[in-house]
Design an enzyme around this catalytic site. Structure first.
Site, short mmCIF file in Angstrom:
data_model
loop_
_atom_site.label_atom_id
_atom_site.label_comp_id
_atom_site.label_asym_id
_atom_site.label_seq_id
_atom_site.Cartn_x
_atom_site.Cartn_y
_atom_site.Cartn_z
N ARG A 142 -5.70 1.45 -2.06
CA ARG A 142 -4.33 2.69 -2.81
C ARG A 142 -5.88 3.01 -4.14
O ARG A 142 -6.10 2.47 -4.77
CB ARG A 142 -3.29 1.90 -4.09
CG ARG A 142 -1.94 1.38 -2.42
CD ARG A 142 -1.41 1.43 -3.36
NE ARG A 142 0.25 0.90 -2.25
CZ ARG A 142 0.75 -0.45 -2.37
NH1 ARG A 142 -0.74 -1.45 -3.28
NH2 ARG A 142 1.54 -1.25 -1.50
N LYS A 166 0.96 -2.87 -6.25
CA LYS A 166 2.48 -2.26 -6.51
C LYS A 166 2.95 -3.92 -7.72
O LYS A 166 3.22 -4.23 -7.06
CB LYS A 166 3.29 -1.33 -5.91
CG LYS A 166 2.89 -0.44 -5.27
CD LYS A 166 3.75 0.13 -4.60
CE LYS A 166 3.40 1.51 -4.31
NZ LYS A 166 3.95 2.84 -3.35
N HIS A 232 -5.17 8.34 -0.26
CA HIS A 232 -4.54 8.03 0.59
C HIS A 232 -4.78 8.03 2.08
O HIS A 232 -4.66 6.90 3.17
CB HIS A 232 -3.37 8.15 0.37
CG HIS A 232 -1.71 7.55 -0.09
ND1 HIS A 232 -2.05 6.65 -0.60
CD2 HIS A 232 -1.08 6.91 0.66
CE1 HIS A 232 -1.38 5.62 -1.07
NE2 HIS A 232 -0.20 5.65 0.30
N ARG A 235 -6.64 5.19 3.76
CA ARG A 235 -6.13 4.04 3.60
C ARG A 235 -5.77 3.64 4.60
O ARG A 235 -5.37 3.39 5.41
CB ARG A 235 -5.32 4.32 2.52
CG ARG A 235 -3.99 2.60 2.03
CD ARG A 235 -3.36 3.21 1.07
NE ARG A 235 -2.24 2.64 1.23
CZ ARG A 235 -1.93 0.88 1.06
NH1 ARG A 235 -3.16 0.26 0.73
NH2 ARG A 235 -0.19 0.25 0.92
N HIS A 258 1.66 -4.03 1.56
CA HIS A 258 3.00 -3.70 2.29
C HIS A 258 5.02 -4.22 1.69
O HIS A 258 4.20 -5.22 2.60
CB HIS A 258 3.70 -2.74 3.67
CG HIS A 258 3.22 -1.74 3.09
ND1 HIS A 258 2.72 -0.46 4.21
CD2 HIS A 258 2.66 -0.68 2.48
CE1 HIS A 258 1.40 0.08 4.07
NE2 HIS A 258 1.43 0.39 3.03
N TYR A 267 2.46 3.84 8.23
CA TYR A 267 1.42 4.64 7.93
C TYR A 267 0.18 4.06 9.44
O TYR A 267 -1.09 4.34 8.89
CB TYR A 267 0.57 2.87 7.10
CG TYR A 267 0.61 3.40 5.99
CD1 TYR A 267 0.09 3.87 4.57
CD2 TYR A 267 2.41 4.35 5.13
CE1 TYR A 267 -0.04 4.24 3.48
CE2 TYR A 267 2.45 3.79 3.90
CZ TYR A 267 1.81 4.61 2.52
OH TYR A 267 2.34 4.54 1.37
#
Length: 291
Positions: A142, A166, A232, A235, A258, A267
């Site tokens: 990211r 995250k 993105h 990615r 994820h 994705y």
């Protein structure tokens, strides 16, 4: 109510270790709810007095000017907030549990071919920009993860990178040969400074997200005629091209960081060629001639 909101935001920041973006987003949504109730009632609202009708009125006002995805985010905010408030004994009932989320159509990620991705990452003349693009495409980072990398996070000998994703969750991702070579070339030119960041701005400070976005857009326009390219997309391309090359979704999930396999599926663009190869290899009728 204001005190409860402040306590919840601090809970997200210090206990849940949520990202600054998440903390700011939740705080902004809840301050908006507070302002709405204050205007409607003409006095400081009490948390215990907030009911389902007040929440629906607030969401209705938002829906007039915001997309369904934005309304859904606001609903997620108040659900999380009131669950916390109930666990903290600030309320006895949770009015947000009765809310239903609007249906949101998630757009498919931007598709970039392997050839186009190769041209994009090779476009920059500068070693720093080349390293940044190679890391996003080669390791599926990211943009926030890329900007957050420190010098000590990159292990060129072992060809791997320690990434903080995250929720401050760490993961180790592989570093491809081209990405490693690009990073090594940048390190040879990187100014000698006390700044720990891997990637530096022209002022010698940590490279920011906005700068990477502009860099990606410029490289996309020059390298592949894609003026709309965003970080993105690289990615997404990383995940798609690994899938096309035979990687399984679980492995891609680990690399991308994820928490849910469902997110990974969003994705990835499964190409027709990949589907046909799987079909030919696995289906009992694929090799049989008909007629």
């Amino acid at each position: 109510m204001q005190n409860a909101i402040a306590a919840f935001v601090e809970h997200l920041r210090s206990e849940k270790r949520a990202s600054p973006h998440t903390v700011e987003s939740y705080g902004r949504d809840l301050r908006g709810l507070h302002a709405f109730l204050l205007e409607k009632r003409g006095k400081e609202p009490k948390l215990a007095d907030v009911d389902i009708y007040a929440l629906r009125g607030w969401l209705g006002s938002i829906a007039r000017t915001h997309a369904p995805s934005s309304v859904a985010r606001h609903i997620a905010t108040v659900r999380t907030f009131f669950r916390w408030a109930r666990r903290s004994s600030l309320v006895t009932k949770d009015p947000a549990e009765l809310l239903s989320s609007p249906k949101v159509r998630r757009p498919l990620p931007t598709l970039v071919s392997a050839a186009a991705a190769g041209e994009i990452v090779e476009t920059p003349d500068g070693a720093r920009d080349r390293a940044a693009l190679e890391l996003m495409y080669g390791s599926g980072l990211r943009v926030s993860e890329l900007c957050g990398l420190d010098l000590g996070d990159v292990d060129l000998r072992e060809r791997r990178v320690r990434v903080t994703g995250k929720g401050n969750k760490e993961r180790i991702v592989p570093l491809g040969d081209k990405a490693a070579a690009a990073v090594e070339a940048w390190l040879e030119m990187r100014p000698n400074t006390e700044e720990r960041a891997l990637l530096l701005s022209s002022r010698g400070r940590r490279l920011g997200v906005r700068a990477v976005q502009l860099m990606t857009k410029k490289s996309g326009a020059l390298g592949a005629g894609r003026a709309d390219l965003h970080p993105h997309a690289l990615r997404h391309a990383c995940a798609t091209h690994m899938l096309d090359g035979g990687a399984d979704l679980r492995s891609i999930q680990e690399i991308l960081g994820h928490s849910s396999l469902t997110t990974t599926q969003r994705y990835t663009h499964v190409s027709i060629d990949h589907l046909m190869r799987v079909y030919d290899a696995a289906h009992p009728l694929a090799k049989k001639k008909i007629g």
